[in-house]
Design an enzyme around this catalytic site. Structure first.
Site, PDB file in Angstrom:
ATOM      1  N   ASN A   1       0.828  -1.217   0.000  1.00 31.83           N
ATOM      2  CA  ASN A   1       0.000   0.000   0.000  1.00 31.83           C
ATOM      3  C   ASN A   1       0.861   1.265   0.000  1.00 31.83           C
ATOM      4  OD1 ASN A   1       0.988   0.090   2.582  1.00 31.83           O
ATOM      5  ND2 ASN A   1      -0.982   0.403   3.598  1.00 31.83           N
TER       6      ASN A   1
ATOM      7  N   ALA B   1       7.758 -12.388   8.307  1.00 26.80           N
ATOM      8  CA  ALA B   1       8.918 -11.567   8.668  1.00 26.80           C
ATOM      9  C   ALA B   1       8.701 -11.048  10.080  1.00 26.80           C
ATOM     10  CB  ALA B   1       9.065 -10.397   7.693  1.00 26.80           C
TER      11      ALA B   1
ATOM     12  N   TYR C   1       4.898  -1.931  17.681  1.00 24.10           N
ATOM     13  CA  TYR C   1       5.613  -2.788  16.714  1.00 24.10           C
ATOM     14  C   TYR C   1       5.896  -4.145  17.340  1.00 24.10           C
ATOM     15  CZ  TYR C   1       9.397  -4.122  13.437  1.00 24.10           C
ATOM     16  OH  TYR C   1      10.203  -4.758  12.518  1.00 24.10           O
TER      17      TYR C   1
HETATM   18  P1  NAD Z   1       9.991  -1.024   4.710  1.00 18.72           P
HETATM   19  O1  NAD Z   1       9.193  -0.004   5.429  1.00 18.72           O
HETATM   20  O2  NAD Z   1      10.956  -0.568   3.690  1.00 18.72           O
HETATM   21  O3  NAD Z   1       9.028  -2.095   4.014  1.00 18.72           O
HETATM   22  C1  NAD Z   1       7.761  -2.426   4.514  1.00 18.72           C
HETATM   23  C2  NAD Z   1       6.779  -2.419   3.365  1.00 18.72           C
HETATM   24  O4  NAD Z   1       5.472  -2.822   3.838  1.00 18.72           O
HETATM   25  C3  NAD Z   1       6.605  -1.024   2.752  1.00 18.72           C
HETATM   26  O5  NAD Z   1       6.747  -1.093   1.349  1.00 18.72           O
HETATM   27  C4  NAD Z   1       5.188  -0.633   3.161  1.00 18.72           C
HETATM   28  O6  NAD Z   1       4.582   0.263   2.257  1.00 18.72           O
HETATM   29  C5  NAD Z   1       4.512  -1.995   3.235  1.00 18.72           C
HETATM   30  N1  NAD Z   1       3.298  -2.002   4.068  1.00 18.72           N
HETATM   31  C6  NAD Z   1       3.171  -1.578   5.348  1.00 18.72           C
HETATM   32  N2  NAD Z   1       1.901  -1.742   5.769  1.00 18.72           N
HETATM   33  C7  NAD Z   1       1.214  -2.306   4.720  1.00 18.72           C
HETATM   34  C8  NAD Z   1      -0.130  -2.718   4.538  1.00 18.72           C
HETATM   35  N3  NAD Z   1      -1.045  -2.573   5.504  1.00 18.72           N
HETATM   36  N4  NAD Z   1      -0.482  -3.277   3.356  1.00 18.72           N
HETATM   37  C9  NAD Z   1       0.424  -3.417   2.369  1.00 18.72           C
HETATM   38  N5  NAD Z   1       1.717  -3.041   2.477  1.00 18.72           N
HETATM   39  C10 NAD Z   1       2.098  -2.482   3.652  1.00 18.72           C
HETATM   40  O7  NAD Z   1      10.727  -1.899   5.827  1.00 18.72           O
HETATM   41  P2  NAD Z   1      11.770  -3.091   5.705  1.00 18.72           P
HETATM   42  O8  NAD Z   1      12.958  -2.717   6.485  1.00 18.72           O
HETATM   43  O9  NAD Z   1      11.919  -3.513   4.299  1.00 18.72           O
HETATM   44  O10 NAD Z   1      11.019  -4.236   6.524  1.00 18.72           O
HETATM   45  C11 NAD Z   1      10.295  -5.267   5.868  1.00 18.72           C
HETATM   46  C12 NAD Z   1       9.822  -6.283   6.893  1.00 18.72           C
HETATM   47  O11 NAD Z   1      10.934  -6.873   7.579  1.00 18.72           O
HETATM   48  C13 NAD Z   1       8.892  -5.710   7.964  1.00 18.72           C
HETATM   49  O12 NAD Z   1       7.876  -6.644   8.260  1.00 18.72           O
HETATM   50  C14 NAD Z   1       9.811  -5.558   9.156  1.00 18.72           C
HETATM   51  O13 NAD Z   1       9.092  -5.633  10.382  1.00 18.72           O
HETATM   52  C15 NAD Z   1      10.760  -6.713   8.988  1.00 18.72           C
HETATM   53  N6  NAD Z   1      12.046  -6.461   9.652  1.00 18.72           N
HETATM   54  C16 NAD Z   1      12.967  -5.608   9.102  1.00 18.72           C
HETATM   55  C17 NAD Z   1      14.153  -5.369   9.775  1.00 18.72           C
HETATM   56  C18 NAD Z   1      15.232  -4.471   9.213  1.00 18.72           C
HETATM   57  O14 NAD Z   1      16.276  -4.346   9.844  1.00 18.72           O
HETATM   58  N7  NAD Z   1      15.083  -3.859   8.063  1.00 18.72           N
HETATM   59  C19 NAD Z   1      14.404  -5.982  11.021  1.00 18.72           C
HETATM   60  C20 NAD Z   1      13.420  -6.808  11.553  1.00 18.72           C
HETATM   61  C21 NAD Z   1      12.257  -7.059  10.844  1.00 18.72           C
END
Ligand code: NAD
Ligand code: UDP
Length: 309
Positions: free
Chosen positions: A32, A114, A145
Site C-alpha cells: 500500500n 517476517a 511494533y
Molecule cells: P519497509 O518499510 O521498507 O518495508 C515495509 C513495506 O510494507 C513497505 O513497502 C510498506 O509500504 C509496506 N506495508 C506496510 N503496511 C502495509 C499494509 N497494511 N499493506 C500493504 N503493504 C504495507 O521496511 P523493511 O525494512 O523492508 O522491513 C520489511 C519487513 O521486515 C517488515 O515486516 C519488518 O518488520 C521486517 N524487519 C525488518 C528489519 C530491518 O532491519 N530492516 C528488522 C526486523 C524485521
C-alpha cells in the site's frame, strides 16, 4: 513457484522480488506504499513474471489462481515510521497477518512471516537465542511494533497447529543496504546522509548501546534457505558482528572520509541496550552464515546513498 510478497515495494521486500525473479519464480508484489517506494521496483515492470498490486493487506486479500508461497513482509519497520503510524503498524501485524494466513489456508500456500529481533525487546539475555521469550514493554512507544509482531508470531503458530498451514517465522536482526530511505530515521541511513552532507552524526544516548548489522544480500540468502527448509519454528537471521552505535558512527565517518562531528542526543524510550543474534540454529539447520562484513556492506550502502544524493 508463484509467490506473493506483501510489503514487496519496501527495502527488504524489493530485494526479495529481485532475488526470486532471478531464481525463475513468478512474483506478485503487494503493497500500500505507506513506507515503501515504487522506485524500488520500477525496474521490474514489463517483466512478465512480475506483477504489482497496490493494496492494504489489513483488508481482504484477493489473488487469482494458485499460489505456492506467501512472504508476509508488510509492516512499517523503522522506529520513526512505526511511531508515526502506530495504529497502522498494529493493524498490519494483527489484521494483515490474519488476512495473509487466511489466504494461505484457502490456497494451500506455504507462509513465511517476517518477524523481528524486537520480539526480544530490551533483552536480559545476550546474545539472543530463539528460546528467549524477551523483555518487552507492551504499553511503551515501541510496543505497537513489538507486540504486533509477537501477535503475528502467535497467529502464525495457531494457523500452523490448528489448520496445518506449512509456516516459517524469521526473526530478522538489524538489516541494511541499498534502497533504505534516507529519511527513514534508522541509524545507518541517518549517519550516512549526515556524513555525506557534512552535518553532525546524531548519536542517541552515549552511544554505548549495541547493534549487530546484517547486509541485505545475506538476509535474502537466509530467507531463501529458510523458505526451502522444513524449519517451522522461529529462526534468527542476522550478522553477529556487534558494535556500539558510537563505533558505527565512527566507522561511517571513516568510510565516507567525512569531517562531520558527532552530536549526542537524548536516548529514545525503551531503546534496547544490547542486541546480537545467536545464529547457531540457522547455521546448523539451514547451513546459513553471513558473508558480507560491516566494512564491505557499509561501503556498498554509502555508494548507493551517494548516487541518491
Ligand atoms: P519497509 O518499510 O521498507 O518495508 C515495509 C513495506 O510494507 C513497505 O513497502 C510498506 O509500504 C509496506 N506495508 C506496510 N503496511 C502495509 C499494509 N497494511 N499493506 C500493504 N503493504 C504495507 O521496511 P523493511 O525494512 O523492508 O522491513 C520489511 C519487513 O521486515 C517488515 O515486516 C519488518 O518488520 C521486517 N524487519 C525488518 C528489519 C530491518 O532491519 N530492516 C528488522 C526486523 C524485521
Ligand atoms: N540511533 C542513533 N542515531 C540516529 C538513529 C538511531 O543513535 O540518528 C540509535 C538508536 O537509538 C538505536 C540504534 O541507533 O540505539 C539503532 O537504531 P535504529 O533506528 O537503526 O534501529 P533499532 O535497532 O533501534 O530498531
Amino acid at each position: 513457484m508463484k509467490i506473493l510478497i506483501t510489503g514487496g515495494a519496501g527495502f527488504i521486500g524489493s530485494h526479495l522480488c529481485d532475488f526470486l525473479l532471478e531464481k525463475g519464480h513468478e512474483v506478485i508484489c503487494m503493497d500500500n506504499l505507506i513506507t515503501g517506494n515504487m522506485d524500488n521496483i520500477a525496474h521490474l515492470f514489463g517483466r512478465k513474471e512480475f506483477s504489482f498490486v497496490q493494496h492494504d493487506v489489513t483488508n481482504y486479500i484477493y489473488v487469482a489462481g494458485d499460489l505456492d508461497y506467501i512472504l508476509h513482509f508488510a509492516s512499517p519497520a523503522s522506529p520513526k515510521d512505526y511511531l508515526m503510524f502506530p495504529i497502522q503498524t498494529l493493524k498490519v501485524g494483527a489484521l494483515g497477518t490474519h488476512k495473509a494466513l487466511g489466504l494461505a489456508r484457502s490456497k494451500g500456500s506455504k507462509f513465511l512471516l517476517a518477524s523481528t529481533s524486537e520480539c526480544y525487546g530490551d533483552p536480559l539475555i545476550h546474545p539472543q537465542p530463539e528460546e528467549y521469550w524477551g523483555n518487552v514493554n507492551p504499553i511503551g512507544l515501541r510496543g505497537v511494533y513489538d507486540e504486533a509482531k509477537r501477535f503475528a508470531e502467535a497467529t502464525t503458530m495457531a494457523y500452523h497447529r490448528y489448520h496445518g498451514i506449512d509456516t516459517r517465522i524469521i526473526r530478522i536482526f538489524n538489516t541494511y543496504g541499498p534502497r533504505m530511505r534516507k529519511d527513514d530515521g534508522r541509524a545507518i541511513p541517518n549517519f550516512i546522509t549526515q556524513a555525506l552532507s557534512g552535518q553532525a552524526l546524531t548519536v542517541f544516548g552515549d552511544g554505548s548501546q549495541t547493534r549487530s548489522i546484517c547486509y541485505v544480500s545475506d538476509l535474502v540468502d537466509g530467507i531463501y534457505k529458510l523458505m526451502n527448509s522444513d524449519v517451522d519454528t522461529p529462526t534468527n537471521i542476522g550478522n553477529p558482528e556487534e558494535m556500539t552505535i558510537l563505533q558505527l558512527a565512527e566507522k561511517i565517518i571513516a568510510i565516507t572520509e567525512s569531517e562531520s562531528a558527532i552530536a549526542f542526543k537524548s536516548l529514545p524510550e525503551d531503546d534496547p541496550k544490547v542486541r546480537r543474534p545467536d545464529i547457531s540454529k540457522a547455521r546448523k539447520l539451514l547451513g546459513w552464515e553471513p558473508s558480507v562484513n560491516a566494512d564491505e556492506g557499509l561501503r556498498r550502502t554509502v555508494r548507493y546513498f551517494k548516487e541518491q544524493i
